[in-house]
Design an enzyme around this catalytic site. Structure first.
Site, PDB file in Angstrom:
ATOM      1  N   CYS A  71      -5.176  12.755  12.807  1.00 16.07           N
ATOM      2  CA  CYS A  71      -5.947  11.533  12.658  1.00 16.07           C
ATOM      3  C   CYS A  71      -5.833  10.754  13.954  1.00 16.07           C
ATOM      4  O   CYS A  71      -5.183  11.203  14.894  1.00 16.07           O
ATOM      5  CB  CYS A  71      -5.473  10.716  11.466  1.00 16.07           C
ATOM      6  N   ARG A  96      -8.980  -0.350   4.135  1.00 17.91           N
ATOM      7  CA  ARG A  96      -8.081   0.654   3.563  1.00 17.91           C
ATOM      8  C   ARG A  96      -6.740   0.034   3.199  1.00 17.91           C
ATOM      9  O   ARG A  96      -6.078   0.498   2.284  1.00 17.91           O
ATOM     10  CB  ARG A  96      -7.824   1.782   4.579  1.00 17.91           C
ATOM     11  N   ARG A 150       0.201  14.551  13.248  1.00 18.32           N
ATOM     12  CA  ARG A 150       0.766  14.327  11.922  1.00 18.32           C
ATOM     13  C   ARG A 150       0.841  15.591  11.059  1.00 18.32           C
ATOM     14  O   ARG A 150       0.187  15.706  10.016  1.00 18.32           O
ATOM     15  CB  ARG A 150       0.003  13.209  11.205  1.00 18.32           C
ATOM     16  N   LYS A 202       0.833  -1.217   0.000  1.00 16.31           N
ATOM     17  CA  LYS A 202       0.000   0.000   0.000  1.00 16.31           C
ATOM     18  C   LYS A 202       0.861   1.258   0.000  1.00 16.31           C
ATOM     19  O   LYS A 202       0.658   2.161  -0.807  1.00 16.31           O
ATOM     20  CB  LYS A 202      -0.915  -0.001   1.241  1.00 16.31           C
ATOM     21  N   ASN A 203       1.810   1.321   0.928  1.00 13.39           N
ATOM     22  CA  ASN A 203       2.559   2.578   1.077  1.00 13.39           C
ATOM     23  C   ASN A 203       3.610   2.790  -0.006  1.00 13.39           C
ATOM     24  O   ASN A 203       4.251   3.838  -0.051  1.00 13.39           O
ATOM     25  CB  ASN A 203       3.175   2.662   2.480  1.00 13.39           C
ATOM     26  N   ASP A 247       4.062   0.627  12.223  1.00 10.64           N
ATOM     27  CA  ASP A 247       2.911  -0.025  11.591  1.00 10.64           C
ATOM     28  C   ASP A 247       2.745  -1.486  12.004  1.00 10.64           C
ATOM     29  O   ASP A 247       1.780  -2.137  11.586  1.00 10.64           O
ATOM     30  CB  ASP A 247       3.005   0.074  10.058  1.00 10.64           C
TER      31      ASP A 247
HETATM   32  N1  EPU Z   1       6.299  14.637  11.032  1.00  9.00           N
HETATM   33  C1  EPU Z   1       6.389  15.997  11.361  1.00  9.00           C
HETATM   34  N2  EPU Z   1       6.320  16.893  10.345  1.00  9.00           N
HETATM   35  C2  EPU Z   1       6.186  16.525   9.037  1.00  9.00           C
HETATM   36  C3  EPU Z   1       6.114  15.154   8.720  1.00  9.00           C
HETATM   37  C4  EPU Z   1       6.175  14.227   9.742  1.00  9.00           C
HETATM   38  O1  EPU Z   1       6.504  16.351  12.517  1.00  9.00           O
HETATM   39  O2  EPU Z   1       6.157  17.393   8.167  1.00  9.00           O
HETATM   40  C5  EPU Z   1       6.404  13.635  12.106  1.00  9.00           C
HETATM   41  C6  EPU Z   1       5.149  12.773  12.255  1.00  9.00           C
HETATM   42  O3  EPU Z   1       4.165  13.390  13.016  1.00  9.00           O
HETATM   43  C7  EPU Z   1       5.727  11.518  12.875  1.00  9.00           C
HETATM   44  C8  EPU Z   1       7.109  11.402  12.219  1.00  9.00           C
HETATM   45  O4  EPU Z   1       7.407  12.706  11.737  1.00  9.00           O
HETATM   46  O5  EPU Z   1       5.891  11.711  14.255  1.00  9.00           O
HETATM   47  C9  EPU Z   1       7.225  10.425  11.090  1.00  9.00           C
HETATM   48  O6  EPU Z   1       6.117  10.569  10.226  1.00  9.00           O
HETATM   49  P1  EPU Z   1       6.187  10.307   8.653  1.00  9.00           P
HETATM   50  O7  EPU Z   1       6.105  11.609   7.942  1.00  9.00           O
HETATM   51  O8  EPU Z   1       7.335   9.413   8.336  1.00  9.00           O
HETATM   52  O9  EPU Z   1       4.819   9.527   8.424  1.00  9.00           O
HETATM   53  P2  EPU Z   1       3.941   9.576   7.115  1.00  9.00           P
HETATM   54  O10 EPU Z   1       4.807   9.777   5.943  1.00  9.00           O
HETATM   55  O11 EPU Z   1       2.781  10.490   7.326  1.00  9.00           O
HETATM   56  C10 EPU Z   1       4.104   7.009   6.564  1.00  9.00           C
HETATM   57  C11 EPU Z   1       3.149   5.876   6.355  1.00  9.00           C
HETATM   58  C12 EPU Z   1       2.506   5.501   7.687  1.00  9.00           C
HETATM   59  C13 EPU Z   1       3.620   5.088   8.649  1.00  9.00           C
HETATM   60  C14 EPU Z   1       4.633   6.235   8.778  1.00  9.00           C
HETATM   61  C15 EPU Z   1       5.834   5.884   9.645  1.00  9.00           C
HETATM   62  C16 EPU Z   1       2.438   6.205   4.077  1.00  9.00           C
HETATM   63  C17 EPU Z   1       1.350   6.553   3.141  1.00  9.00           C
HETATM   64  N3  EPU Z   1       2.150   6.285   5.380  1.00  9.00           N
HETATM   65  O12 EPU Z   1       3.346   8.095   7.093  1.00  9.00           O
HETATM   66  O13 EPU Z   1       1.672   4.373   7.436  1.00  9.00           O
HETATM   67  O14 EPU Z   1       3.084   4.791   9.911  1.00  9.00           O
HETATM   68  O15 EPU Z   1       5.136   6.612   7.478  1.00  9.00           O
HETATM   69  O16 EPU Z   1       6.497   4.779   9.133  1.00  9.00           O
HETATM   70  O17 EPU Z   1       3.526   5.852   3.653  1.00  9.00           O
HETATM   71  C18 EPU Z   1      -0.145   2.899   7.788  1.00  9.00           C
HETATM   72  O18 EPU Z   1       0.153   2.360   6.716  1.00  9.00           O
HETATM   73  O19 EPU Z   1      -0.958   2.398   8.609  1.00  9.00           O
HETATM   74  C19 EPU Z   1       0.507   4.162   8.137  1.00  9.00           C
HETATM   75  C20 EPU Z   1       0.010   4.978   9.068  1.00  9.00           C
END
Ligand code: EPU
Length: 417
Positions: free
Chosen positions: A116, A396, A121, A22-23, A304
């Site tokens: 969420c 999802r 996030r 998915k990701n 995850d």
């Molecule tokens: N963060 C910030 N600022 C930003 C971006 C992130 O503070 O601009 C923080 C987040 O709040 C978090 C950390 O940085 O504490 C890491 O978040 P990241 O940005 O890596 O998460 P994401 O890209 O929103 C993806 C996956 C998530 C998975 C996370 C961590 C996708 C579509 N989603 O989210 O997947 O948990 O990386 O590995 O790739 C899931 O599949 O169930 C899922 C939630």
């Protein structure tokens, strides 16, 4: 609302094919925005998030056709550069259209994804990076509006590795003017898969999977023809389910090299792994041993998989300590797992799980995608009947989960509601 009804206590046995990730597929679908033409993506899982991304691309001006696990995406020339709230609110990952829209069309208007169930996030790091690349960014009525005639290469340093943030920059930098260097980049396999997909389109990217990625912008890319990697989190979820039911299952289409930290924990809890011709064999003969786990960015233990391992540890011999260090509110499943009779206490970002001998079936409610998976694992191991409400979360991110589990011998049914 659909529910899942599980009669627990059956061992999982047989073979299961792991679907596309998915990701990985979501940002790869967004990468098709970067150039015109007919794009083809294989190993696409049939998931609600994938349909949401398809609808978003259709809104932007693409025709999306799915045929089994193959998706064909082609631009119909409309070029709307807007990702509306109605779509973004149902899927945070929609934010990965921001980088490609801005890079290709010079403008993007994307709804702020908002918080969420698992945490606030924010996307401040995505915006900081695009600003460094020359974008003018304003926030208007809940939307991010980004503009730049042509993005310029820049040195970007993330405070903490962000998966979708790194992906947004990778896509934008691929057709920007000059060289972009991303420090403290996310190293997840899904980021590498996106980089590989972009390279197959003609992008010049080096270092994906390492802490520093360099992207040399090119004038244009060619259409995509790419097959996405298998889903490591789906594979890990099945591993935990096998361990919970003392089962013996072969995972086909599984990239075990993406699963080191998960396999390590499961192995020390007593799970046996062996390579077979058909795939990876996962076998459990004993009550699991307790483990201490801290979630970390890749290659650390994935957030995850935290909920699924907690469900397993609830029946472990001994006491486990699980610390969630990525998201501030990712223990929503705890109250639900406790309904099975688990003994769990939370203090801040740490959960202490004192293993009990067995779980009892109970009515429970899914709160997010991975929390739902942990409840399925709990239900499969519990004595008696479990009803899981709000399973739209599960749809999802897990392809045909009850069909796959039924084929492995589980007693699991969906009640439509
Ligand atoms: N963060 C910030 N600022 C930003 C971006 C992130 O503070 O601009 C923080 C987040 O709040 C978090 C950390 O940085 O504490 C890491 O978040 P990241 O940005 O890596 O998460 P994401 O890209 O929103 C993806 C996956 C998530 C998975 C996370 C961590 C996708 C579509 N989603 O989210 O997947 O948990 O990386 O590995 O790739 C899931 O599949 O169930 C899922 C939630």
């Amino acid at each position: 609302m659909d529910k899942l009804i599980i009669k627990g206590g059956r061992q999982l046995k047989g073979s299961v094919r792991i679907s596309g990730a998915k990701n990985a597929v979501l940002p790869i679908m967004a990468a098709t925005i970067l150039c015109p033409g007919d794009h083809r993506i294989d190993n696409v899982p049939s998931l609600r998030d994938v349909s949401t991304m398809g609808r978003l691309l259709e809104h932007i001006g693409y025709d999306v056709e799915a045929d089994g696990s193959c998706a064909v995406i082609r631009s119909n020339g409309q070029n709307v550069t807007d990702a509306p709230y109605e779509l973004v609110k149902t899927m945070r990952a929609s934010v990965v259209v921001l980088g490609p829209l801005l890079a290709r069309y010079g403008r993007a208007r994307v709804s702020l994804p908002g918080g969420c169930a698992i945490g606030a996030r924010p996307i401040n790091m995505h915006l900081m990076a695009l600003e460094k690349m020359g974008a003018k960014i304003t926030l208007e009525e809940g939307y991010v509006v980004a503009e730049a005639k042509r993005l310029k290469g820049a040195d970007i340093m993330f405070d903490i590795p962000t998966v979708t943030g790194t992906e947004n920059v990778l896509m934008a930098a691929s057709i920007a003017d000059g060289v972009t260097r991303i420090e403290n980049a996310a190293r997840e396999p899904e980021v590498i898969d996106l980089a590989d997909a972009l390279v197959s389109m003609g992008a010049k990217i080096e270092g994906a999977g390492e802490g520093i990625i360099t992207v040399e912008g090119v004038e244009g890319l060619k259409p995509l023809d790419y097959s996405v990697i298998p889903d490591r989190i789906e594979a890990g979820t099945f591993m935990a389910a096998v361990a919970m039911t003392k089962g013996d299952v072969i995972l086909e289409n599984c990239r075990v090299d993406h699963l080191d930290s998960i396999v390590d924990k499961l192995r020390s809890s007593g799970v046996e792994f062996s390579d077979e011709k058909e795939g990876l064999r996962v076998k459990m003969n004993r009550r699991p041993l307790s483990q201490n786990i801290r979630t970390m960015p890749y290659p650390g233990f994935p957030t995850d998989m935290q909920a699924q391992l907690m469900a397993l540890m609830s029946i472990a011999e001994g006491t486990s300590v699980i610390t969630e260090s990525i998201f501030e509110n990712r223990f929503m499943h705890v109250a639900e797992i406790k309904r099975f009779g688990a003994d769990i206490t939370i203090e801040g970002s740490t959960a202490t799980i004192r293993g009990v001998r067995s779980l009892k079936g109970a009515p429970v409610m899914a709160t997010d995608l991975r929390a739902s998976a942990s409840l399925v694992i709990g239900g499969l191991g519990a004595v008696g009947e479990t009803t899981i409400d709000r399973i739209y979360h599960l749809d999802r991110g897990y392809e045909s989960i009850e069909t796959k589990l039924t084929a492995l011998g589980a007693d699991i049914n969906r009640s439509k509601g």
